[in-house]
Design an enzyme around this catalytic site. Structure first.
Site, PDB file in Angstrom:
ATOM      1  N   ASP A 104       0.858  -1.194   0.000  1.00 25.22           N
ATOM      2  CA  ASP A 104       0.000   0.000   0.000  1.00 25.22           C
ATOM      3  C   ASP A 104       0.897   1.247   0.000  1.00 25.22           C
ATOM      4  OD1 ASP A 104      -2.093   1.806   0.435  1.00 25.22           O
ATOM      5  OD2 ASP A 104      -3.113   0.459   1.850  1.00 25.22           O
ATOM      6  N   ASP A 211      -2.734   4.690  -2.546  1.00 24.45           N
ATOM      7  CA  ASP A 211      -3.694   5.408  -1.706  1.00 24.45           C
ATOM      8  C   ASP A 211      -4.081   6.739  -2.368  1.00 24.45           C
ATOM      9  OD1 ASP A 211      -4.933   5.488   1.009  1.00 24.45           O
ATOM     10  OD2 ASP A 211      -3.714   7.290   1.238  1.00 24.45           O
ATOM     11  N   GLU A 261      -6.676   3.907  -5.590  1.00 27.05           N
ATOM     12  CA  GLU A 261      -7.860   4.346  -4.847  1.00 27.05           C
ATOM     13  C   GLU A 261      -8.222   5.738  -5.348  1.00 27.05           C
ATOM     14  OE1 GLU A 261      -9.384   4.979  -0.265  1.00 27.05           O
ATOM     15  OE2 GLU A 261      -7.488   5.820  -0.922  1.00 27.05           O
ATOM     16  N   HIS A 335     -11.116  -0.970   5.041  1.00 29.18           N
ATOM     17  CA  HIS A 335     -10.856  -0.479   6.393  1.00 29.18           C
ATOM     18  C   HIS A 335     -11.417   0.918   6.631  1.00 29.18           C
ATOM     19  CE1 HIS A 335      -7.885   1.179   3.788  1.00 29.18           C
ATOM     20  NE2 HIS A 335      -7.579   2.076   4.692  1.00 29.18           N
ATOM     21  N   ASP A 336     -12.028   1.522   5.611  1.00 34.95           N
ATOM     22  CA  ASP A 336     -12.640   2.848   5.781  1.00 34.95           C
ATOM     23  C   ASP A 336     -14.165   2.784   5.802  1.00 34.95           C
ATOM     24  OD1 ASP A 336     -10.116   4.070   5.658  1.00 34.95           O
ATOM     25  OD2 ASP A 336     -10.231   4.297   3.476  1.00 34.95           O
TER      26      ASP A 336
HETATM   27  O1  TEU Z   1      -8.656   6.860   2.232  1.00 37.87           O
HETATM   28  C1  TEU Z   1      -9.069   7.920   1.443  1.00 37.87           C
HETATM   29  C2  TEU Z   1     -10.427   8.441   1.643  1.00 37.87           C
HETATM   30  O2  TEU Z   1     -10.763   9.370   0.955  1.00 37.87           O
HETATM   31  C3  TEU Z   1     -11.359   7.866   2.650  1.00 37.87           C
HETATM   32  O3  TEU Z   1     -10.784   7.115   3.606  1.00 37.87           O
HETATM   33  C4  TEU Z   1     -12.010   9.001   3.341  1.00 37.87           C
HETATM   34  O4  TEU Z   1     -11.021   9.726   4.000  1.00 37.87           O
HETATM   35  C5  TEU Z   1     -12.966   8.569   4.374  1.00 37.87           C
HETATM   36  O5  TEU Z   1     -13.880   7.735   3.827  1.00 37.87           O
HETATM   37  C6  TEU Z   1     -13.559   9.844   4.910  1.00 37.87           C
HETATM   38  O6  TEU Z   1     -14.903   9.746   5.092  1.00 37.87           O
HETATM   39  C7  TEU Z   1      -7.317   6.500   2.216  1.00 37.87           C
HETATM   40  C8  TEU Z   1      -7.085   5.380   3.189  1.00 37.87           C
HETATM   41  O7  TEU Z   1      -7.807   4.250   2.771  1.00 37.87           O
HETATM   42  C9  TEU Z   1      -7.478   5.844   4.566  1.00 37.87           C
HETATM   43  O8  TEU Z   1      -7.419   4.830   5.523  1.00 37.87           O
HETATM   44  C10 TEU Z   1      -6.551   6.978   4.923  1.00 37.87           C
HETATM   45  O9  TEU Z   1      -6.956   7.545   6.136  1.00 37.87           O
HETATM   46  C11 TEU Z   1      -6.555   8.073   3.851  1.00 37.87           C
HETATM   47  O10 TEU Z   1      -6.444   7.564   2.535  1.00 37.87           O
HETATM   48  C12 TEU Z   1      -5.374   8.980   4.045  1.00 37.87           C
HETATM   49  O11 TEU Z   1      -4.194   8.317   3.729  1.00 37.87           O
END
Ligand code: TEU
Length: 555
Positions: A104, A211, A261, A335-336
């Site tokens: 990642d 990411d 992503e 994970h989000d």
């Molecule tokens: O996530 C990007 C992202 O846009 C979403 O996680 C968003 O921030 C979230 O849904 C807000 O509602 C990536 C990674 O997957 C995440 O874990 C990180 O926090 C983020 O980038 C920053 O690196």
């Protein structure tokens, strides 16, 4: 080398990726956090499931303000997760089982603890130019720094700029204040990041996830956004394709398995990112289908999912990405995101049907399916009752912001409970023992109380479990060319709670029907077909039962 669309489908359409959120997967040291050796000890479980690649979330040195998405060194291992020897062992053992590792790469920003940022803070011009620093307004002083350069909002709440008194400058952070955005317009930054890819390539890594990679190209002119939070200016930004092509070339990763992503992206851009002719990425994640329960686009408010909207989004992305030579990553979960069975279905009354129907719905689409750890077990969102059980920076920020917006603590809690990123981050449930076999210590994040029944050990033994169903879905993808590379078309259905599509290859045809409701819904006629896979044991002509997912095949 030119890759034709069919070659693309042959290469990507038979693969399945499994996402590991390392902090919550398997602890071997007793510190309450998962680690690299923990992954190695579970490789047989993953090989048995049948997955091809493991996307492992960042395990690089990091202050962990955003659980590793705040990287302070791209080419080393965070001690809580182990050592480089542990990584090499994992890599070897995975390869021995025919499994690749997908790393990642968090290249939009670094931690403010990164050497580069520390040198920038000391005033070194070379490193100031690595980030998005902007001078404060004329006349600004540390006591009175004036307005930030723009009104853009951080994705984690608040303004996206931070003032540095010693420099009398602001720096951009689209995420946490400790995640400083890199300046991709600087060729030295692009070179450094391609070196990172070469480093991991040298260690035998053959897949990468990038990411929020569509946020790297910021506009030349910084202006306030009076219509939104600023994202329209920097998402799919002006030089994005050029920078991605260069990264792929300099990093020597063309033709490897890669996924980007893409935050608030467009379909046109995603065709560009993933059409092999452009030599950018293999495939893309987009999130439009995971906003169908955001009222007016607002994540921090609750609404029922709009299933007609979901069907239209899936249909548009499936059909138009295919027509444009692009390739989709297929997923509900990461994970989000809150666990999708709790979020979109009814786990109280139909836990098995809910968890399996969702899997069937995406796994038979055109693209490459991703399984997020625990999804194959039907793990659910949390049963937390108090805000101090949460760890995620975004959740904690919004609990406060929602109350500033006038919600009561109870209302704010209800929203965070349904929306928190921690809903999907609870430890993997391996068995019914204390802490579900995840750790001998104290888990960094509390387990969900249902692990004594929803866990890997119990489900491995049961041929009718959610895990057995996911294993079957993977087997079908491996066995059926129509799923790997067949065409896709969404079908009109006589119910606004049903999503149906067909896959075709030569004379073979598959029709998939998914009932997104707890009521019976009318089904399409399927004479002359046989069941390919279904989450109900017996057949029932003419109707779809609660949360039923069924695929039928004509050969
Ligand atoms: O996530 C990007 C992202 O846009 C979403 O996680 C968003 O921030 C979230 O849904 C807000 O509602 C990536 C990674 O997957 C995440 O874990 C990180 O926090 C983020 O980038 C920053 O690196």
């Amino acid at each position: 080398m030119k890759t034709t669309p069919t070659e693309q489908a042959l290469r990507l359409g038979s693969k399945v990726v499994y996402q590991i959120y390392i902090k919550s997967f398997q602890d071997t040291t007793g510190n309450g956090m998962g680690d690299l050796r923990g992954i190695t000890t579970r490789l047989d479980y993953l090989a048995d499931l049948g997955v091809d690649y493991l996307w492992i979330t960042p395990f690089f040195p990091s202050p962990q303000n955003d659980n590793g998405y705040d990287v302070s060194d791209y080419c080393a291992i965070e001690p809580i997760y182990g050592t480089m020897e542990d990584f090499d062992e994992l890599s070897r053992e995975a390869r021995a089982r025919g499994i690749g590792l997908m790393l990642d790469m968090v290249f939009n920003h670094t931690s403010t603890e990164h050497e580069w940022f520390k040198k920038a803070l000391s005033g070194d011009p070379k490193y100031l130019a690595y980030y998005k620093f902007v001078d404060a307004e004329p006349g600004a002083t540390p006591a009175n720094p004036g307005k930030p350069p723009t009104n853009w909002e951080s994705k984690f709440g608040g303004n996206a700029w931070e003032y540095v008194p010693s420099l009398n400058k602001w720096y951009l952070h689209l995420f946490d204040v400790t995640q400083a955005d890199l300046n991709w317009d600087n060729p030295e930054v692009r070179k450094e990041l391609s070196e990172v890819l070469r480093f991991w390539r040298g260690k035998g890594v053959n897949a990468f996830r990038f990411d929020v990679v569509n946020l790297i190209s910021k506009p030349a002119v910084l202006e306030d956004d009076y219509e939104g939070d600023g994202r329209r200016f920097y998402s799919d930004g002006p030089h994005i394709h050029e920078y991605l092509q260069e990264l792929v070339r300099l990093g020597d990763i063309d033709g490897l398995m890669t996924v980007g992503e893409m935050s608030s992206t467009s379909l046109e851009s995603c065709i560009g990112y993933s059409n092999p002719a452009n030599h950018e990425l293999s495939m893309v994640f987009n999130f439009h289908h995971l906003k169908v329960d955001y009222p007016g686009g607002e994540k921090w408010a609750l609404a029922e999912p709009d299933i007609v909207g979901l069907r239209n989004l899936f249909g548009t992305w499936q059909e138009r990405m295919t027509a444009g030579g692009g390739w989709n990553a297929l997923f509900w979960s990461n994970h989000d995101q809150p666990r999708p069975n709790s979020r979109f279905c009814d786990t109280d009354h139909y836990w098995y049907e809910s968890s399996t129907m969702l899997g069937l719905c995406t796994h038979l689409m055109r693209g490459t399916p991703y399984i997020y750890q625990g999804e194959e077990l039907g793990q659910t969102i949390t049963d937390y009752t108090s805000i101090d059980q949460y760890r995620d920076v975004e959740s904690l920020n919004y609990y406060r912001i929602l109350q500033e917006r006038g919600y009561t603590p109870e209302e704010a809690f209800a929203i965070v409970h349904a929306r928190s990123r921690d809903d999907g981050r609870t430890p993997m449930a391996w068995d019914a023992s204390e802490h579900a076999g995840f750790t001998h210590g104290t888990p960094w994040l509390r387990l969900v109380g249902n692990y004594p029944t929803i866990n890997a050990a119990a489900e491995m033994e049961d041929p009718h479990s959610v895990r057995s169903f996911f294993k079957r879905l993977i087997g079908i993808r491996k066995a059926e060319e129509v799923i790997q590379r067949g065409d896709v078309r969404f079908l009109d259905v006589p119910s606004d709670k049903v999503i149906a599509y067909e896959r075709t290859l030569g004379d073979t045809r598959v029709v998939v029907q998914c009932n997104f409701s707890g009521d019976e819904q009318p089904a399409l006629a399927t004479e002359g077909s046989e069941v390919l896979v279904s989450n109900y044991e017996d057949e029932s002509a003419g109707v779809l039962r609660p949360w039923e997912g069924t695929a039928r095949i004509w050969r």
